[in-house]
Design an enzyme around this catalytic site. Sequence first.
Site: not given
Ligand SMILES: O=C(O)C(=O)C[C@H](O)[C@H](O)COP(=O)(O)O
Length: 215
Positions: A43, A72, A132
């Site tokens: 992703e 994102t 999600k």
């Molecule tokens: O913006 C998005 O689409 C996301 O996926 C949100 C975060 O980037 C992930 O949740 C990663 O979070 P960590 O594993 O804690 O670094």
Amino acid sequence: MIKMKVLQNIKSLGVVAVIRADDPDSAFKISEACIEGGLTNIELTFTTPEADQVIKKLKSAYSDKAVIGAGTVLDAHTARISIMAGAEFVVSPAFDEETAKMCNLYSIPYMPGCMTITEMKEALKLGVDVLKLFPGSALGPDFVKAVKGPLPHVQIMPTGGVDLDNIGTWLQNGCIAVGIGGNLTAPARDNRYDLITETAAQYVAKAAQVIRAQK
Ligand SMILES: O=C(O)C(=O)C[C@H](O)[C@H](O)COP(=O)(O)O
């Protein structure tokens, strides 16, 4: 890759690498390191500069080996840019109706962040296949178990704070996969892409162990 196959790949591996980098070159290298470690669901987040170009490059280098998606994605416009670049799935921190419609138009799986049953219901009504759970760390694996009581049909993928210690519990509590960002990609700060490959392989092995035990 067709929508069903993309979802099947995510489900069978149980892990998605969330790549957020300061520059396109590093994003590409982190993605390569993950794929080398067997973590083949990528992703690529749109906070990364030139994210669409990185997606294009990853697709031309790894379309036979990996599933490349966009993360994102905050609006339908960005969703379309990512889809035109070749993104095979679209992830966002929050649910957005127009983004859901854009993804449906191109038969691309949309995985929006949801924190409440109300948000989940709205997403389901717009044809979302995988929800999600974000930020996963704020809710915890028990939240998934509780939600799956009244909504046993929902497919949930938590992201935010997933690590090697809690990945097993998330999957055991009914998540179809987990998204892992910082705890996987942090060694990129010191150019230790070898460590990312090693860590990616550990996440894949851990998920495989839990998924096997569930069969
Ligand atoms: O913006 C998005 O689409 C996301 O996926 C949100 C975060 O980037 C992930 O949740 C990663 O979070 P960590 O594993 O804690 O670094």
